[in-house]
Design an enzyme around this catalytic site. Structure first.
Site, PDB file in Angstrom:
ATOM      1  N   CYS A 176       1.826  -2.633  15.621  1.00 58.06           N
ATOM      2  CA  CYS A 176       1.763  -2.291  14.191  1.00 58.06           C
ATOM      3  C   CYS A 176       1.045  -3.395  13.422  1.00 58.06           C
ATOM      4  CB  CYS A 176       3.175  -2.105  13.644  1.00 58.06           C
ATOM      5  SG  CYS A 176       3.186  -1.754  11.874  1.00 58.06           S
ATOM      6  N   CYS A 184       6.363  -7.138   6.871  1.00 50.88           N
ATOM      7  CA  CYS A 184       7.486  -6.695   7.690  1.00 50.88           C
ATOM      8  C   CYS A 184       7.838  -7.817   8.647  1.00 50.88           C
ATOM      9  CB  CYS A 184       7.124  -5.432   8.474  1.00 50.88           C
ATOM     10  SG  CYS A 184       8.540  -4.693   9.336  1.00 50.88           S
ATOM     11  N   CYS A 219      -0.955   5.770  10.067  1.00 51.11           N
ATOM     12  CA  CYS A 219       0.287   5.088  10.451  1.00 51.11           C
ATOM     13  C   CYS A 219      -0.021   3.723  11.050  1.00 51.11           C
ATOM     14  CB  CYS A 219       1.009   5.868  11.537  1.00 51.11           C
ATOM     15  SG  CYS A 219       1.582   7.445  11.025  1.00 51.11           S
ATOM     16  N   CYS A 239       6.892  -5.346  15.568  1.00 49.31           N
ATOM     17  CA  CYS A 239       6.529  -4.339  16.568  1.00 49.31           C
ATOM     18  C   CYS A 239       5.085  -4.647  16.983  1.00 49.31           C
ATOM     19  CB  CYS A 239       6.648  -2.929  15.987  1.00 49.31           C
ATOM     20  SG  CYS A 239       8.340  -2.545  15.487  1.00 49.31           S
ATOM     21  N   ASN A 281      -3.149   4.110  16.209  1.00 48.09           N
ATOM     22  CA  ASN A 281      -4.247   3.781  15.300  1.00 48.09           C
ATOM     23  C   ASN A 281      -4.590   2.313  15.471  1.00 48.09           C
ATOM     24  OD1 ASN A 281      -4.520   6.343  13.935  1.00 48.09           O
ATOM     25  ND2 ASN A 281      -2.475   5.918  13.132  1.00 48.09           N
ATOM     26  N   CYS A 300       3.567   8.432   1.235  1.00 47.36           N
ATOM     27  CA  CYS A 300       4.086   7.462   2.197  1.00 47.36           C
ATOM     28  C   CYS A 300       4.237   6.137   1.453  1.00 47.36           C
ATOM     29  CB  CYS A 300       3.070   7.366   3.337  1.00 47.36           C
ATOM     30  SG  CYS A 300       3.474   6.118   4.535  1.00 47.36           S
ATOM     31  N   GLU A 338       0.838  -1.197   0.000  1.00 51.26           N
ATOM     32  CA  GLU A 338       0.000   0.000   0.000  1.00 51.26           C
ATOM     33  C   GLU A 338       0.876   1.252   0.000  1.00 51.26           C
ATOM     34  OE1 GLU A 338      -4.146  -1.451   1.859  1.00 51.26           O
ATOM     35  OE2 GLU A 338      -2.684  -0.936   3.372  1.00 51.26           O
TER      36      GLU A 338
HETATM   37  N1  SAH Z   1       9.419   0.276   9.779  1.00 54.28           N
HETATM   38  C1  SAH Z   1       9.512   1.688   9.834  1.00 54.28           C
HETATM   39  C2  SAH Z   1       8.337   2.379   9.177  1.00 54.28           C
HETATM   40  C3  SAH Z   1       7.064   2.071   9.906  1.00 54.28           C
HETATM   41  S1  SAH Z   1       5.607   2.994   9.761  1.00 54.28           S
HETATM   42  C4  SAH Z   1       9.632   2.131  11.268  1.00 54.28           C
HETATM   43  O1  SAH Z   1       9.482   1.303  12.161  1.00 54.28           O
HETATM   44  O2  SAH Z   1       9.921   3.295  11.514  1.00 54.28           O
HETATM   45  C5  SAH Z   1       5.866   4.590  10.369  1.00 54.28           C
HETATM   46  C6  SAH Z   1       5.527   4.858  11.835  1.00 54.28           C
HETATM   47  O3  SAH Z   1       4.233   4.434  12.234  1.00 54.28           O
HETATM   48  C7  SAH Z   1       6.512   4.158  12.749  1.00 54.28           C
HETATM   49  O4  SAH Z   1       6.953   5.039  13.727  1.00 54.28           O
HETATM   50  C8  SAH Z   1       5.654   3.098  13.359  1.00 54.28           C
HETATM   51  O5  SAH Z   1       6.168   2.641  14.551  1.00 54.28           O
HETATM   52  C9  SAH Z   1       4.320   3.815  13.483  1.00 54.28           C
HETATM   53  N2  SAH Z   1       3.213   2.914  13.726  1.00 54.28           N
HETATM   54  C10 SAH Z   1       3.153   1.596  13.478  1.00 54.28           C
HETATM   55  N3  SAH Z   1       1.968   1.106  13.848  1.00 54.28           N
HETATM   56  C11 SAH Z   1       1.247   2.133  14.348  1.00 54.28           C
HETATM   57  C12 SAH Z   1      -0.078   2.256  14.849  1.00 54.28           C
HETATM   58  N4  SAH Z   1      -0.891   1.212  14.901  1.00 54.28           N
HETATM   59  N5  SAH Z   1      -0.490   3.470  15.245  1.00 54.28           N
HETATM   60  C13 SAH Z   1       0.326   4.538  15.143  1.00 54.28           C
HETATM   61  N6  SAH Z   1       1.587   4.477  14.656  1.00 54.28           N
HETATM   62  C14 SAH Z   1       2.032   3.298  14.262  1.00 54.28           C
END
Ligand code: SAH
Length: 414
Positions: free
Chosen positions: A168, A161, A388, A165, A345, A154, A141
């Protein structure tokens, strides 16, 4: 595709030096690379036939051995706030002649760690999306966020991935493969086109953030050339401040990047101490906060950067207390750092909740009052799951039954 050239080189993935080498390999002068880059990036042309300053025989030859191919759009969604999300099929584009085949199966350990713990959820939006789509083909996406003074794209760097985390939703999908450089650059090229850009106008995509699916630094060999093309004045010609790489904290690659490429760095910190970060961002067990921050300061020094953005997802009752804020101040005070608080989120099956607005403001105010610049990220596109951490694409792994089961469970969550 011709019988003599079963696989064509996708020129979108080649930074200038590699494109020059490509033309030299064809027995052509290296300056052909400049001509072709101008067509691709300045004119938005994706067809060699239209490259009229190349002799016809060269155009024909290119049509046989090369292509300008982007991922295919499977679905477009537009949010009430103007945010746009595309689901992109990357089934056909996963071969990179310059850097080898990317579309390999993941290792058993990565595939097997998909959460058996995720219970059937109750969110209908994602289930509908999954049910409406053909159940084949890897998909990623990308999201476009329009603002009065800029347009941010974005982009994704991997199908899924592997970093797990816990907050996420991309992590819940598991990992299938790295995107090729052409698939990464192709997202920017495609978005500009889809947003109605034509040559001579300002491009709608003025900023690119690697904050979609995937951990960009885990796909360094493809992300690096893609960033070079974004920065190249014959490429997208974006300034280094308008390309942001967000990482969960792969220290060796941050150090490598500090020598290779100059873009803005964002780091997903999310916790002010190792005990908590180990839970939220498991890569912390390998590269703890101290090591990570040292790499960050070195990056700034080597790249003469202005500051690093630290992303901090606000999770109710988990990392949002005053004590956490004070710990964060201790880590960052006096440094060239900005904190970006991201209201969590939610996604189906998660046990986390978004911090209350008062808790977020209090946290932000405490940081600001103690000399650490902090802002709250405005949530955009959450009505189309484009915010995000909500990007899920379509991650298939046909080599393991467990991930297969996992995907079916996503599809029937209703
Ligand atoms: N892998 C990269 C890019 C991830 S997405 C990273 O870890 O930085 C970008 C941001 O969104 C990251 O800071 C990630 O931790 C955050 N993120 C992931 N899941 C989320 C969620 N459910 N709500 C808010 N932010 C989130």
């Amino acid at each position: 595709m011709t019988a003599t050239s079963p696989v064509r080189v996708n020129l979108l993935g080649l930074p200038r030096a590699e494109l020059e080498a490509f033309f030299t390999g064809l027995g052509e002068k290296p300056f052909r690379a400049r001509q072709v880059m101008k067509w691709i990036y300045k004119q938005g042309v994706g067809d060699f036939e239209q490259m009229t300053d190349l002799a016809k025989p060269l155009r024909e030859r290119l049509a046989q051995c090369a292509e300008i191919a982007t991922p295919e759009i499977a679905l477009t969604q537009v949010s009430g706030d103007g945010t746009r999300k595309w689901l992109l099929n990357v089934e056909r584009t996963g071969v990179d002649l310059a850097r080898g085949q990317e579309g390999r199966a993941p290792s058993a350990t990565v595939a097997d760690r998909t959460s058996a713990s995720e219970p059937p959820g109750t969110d209908s939006r994602r289930s509908r999306k999954a049910l409406d789509l053909p159940a084949s083909g890897q998909a990623i996406e990308m999201v476009y966020i329009p603002e009065p003074d800029r347009g941010t794209l974005c982009i994704s760097s991997q199908v899924g991935c592997a970093l797990d985390c816990t907050f996420c939703s991309t992590a819940q999908q598991g990992f299938n493969r790295n995107l090729t450089a052409a698939e990464i650059v192709g997202q920017v090229w495609l978005a500009n086109r889809e947003l109605g850009w034509s040559a001579g106008e300002n491009r709608p995509v003025t900023n690119v953030v690697f904050m979609g699916m995937g951990e960009p630094l885990a796909n360094y060999r493809n992300v690096l050339p893609s960033m070079q093309i974004m920065l190249d004045d014959l490429g997208f010609d974006l300034s280094r401040r308008r390309v942001t790489l967000s990482t969960s904290g792969l220290v060796p690659q941050i150090l490598r990047m500090s020598e290779d490429c100059n873009v803005a760095l964002a780091v997903s910190l999310h916790a002010p101490n190792d005990a908590l970060r180990n839970q939220l961002v498991p890569i912390n067990r390998k590269h703890p906060i101290r090591e990570l921050l040292e790499a960050c300061w070195l990056y700034l020094e080597r790249q003469n950067g202005r500051s690093i953005t630290f992303e901090y997802v606000m999770l109710d009752g988990v990392n949002d207390s005053e004590t956490h804020a004070r710990e964060l101040v201790e880590l960052l005070r006096g440094r060239e750092a900005k904190v970006n608080l991201i209201p969590f989120n939610p996604f189906p099956g998660t046990h986390y909740r978004r911090s209350r607005p008062e808790a977020i403001s209090r946290f932000r105010d405490l940081l600001n009052a103690n000399g650490v610049i902090a802002t709250t990220r405005r949530t955009r596109g959450d009505d189309i799951d484009a915010a995000c951490g909500q990007l899920v694409g379509r991650v298939h792994d046909r080599t393991t039954v467990r991930l297969g089961k996992k995907l079916i469970s996503v599809a029937v969550e209703a």
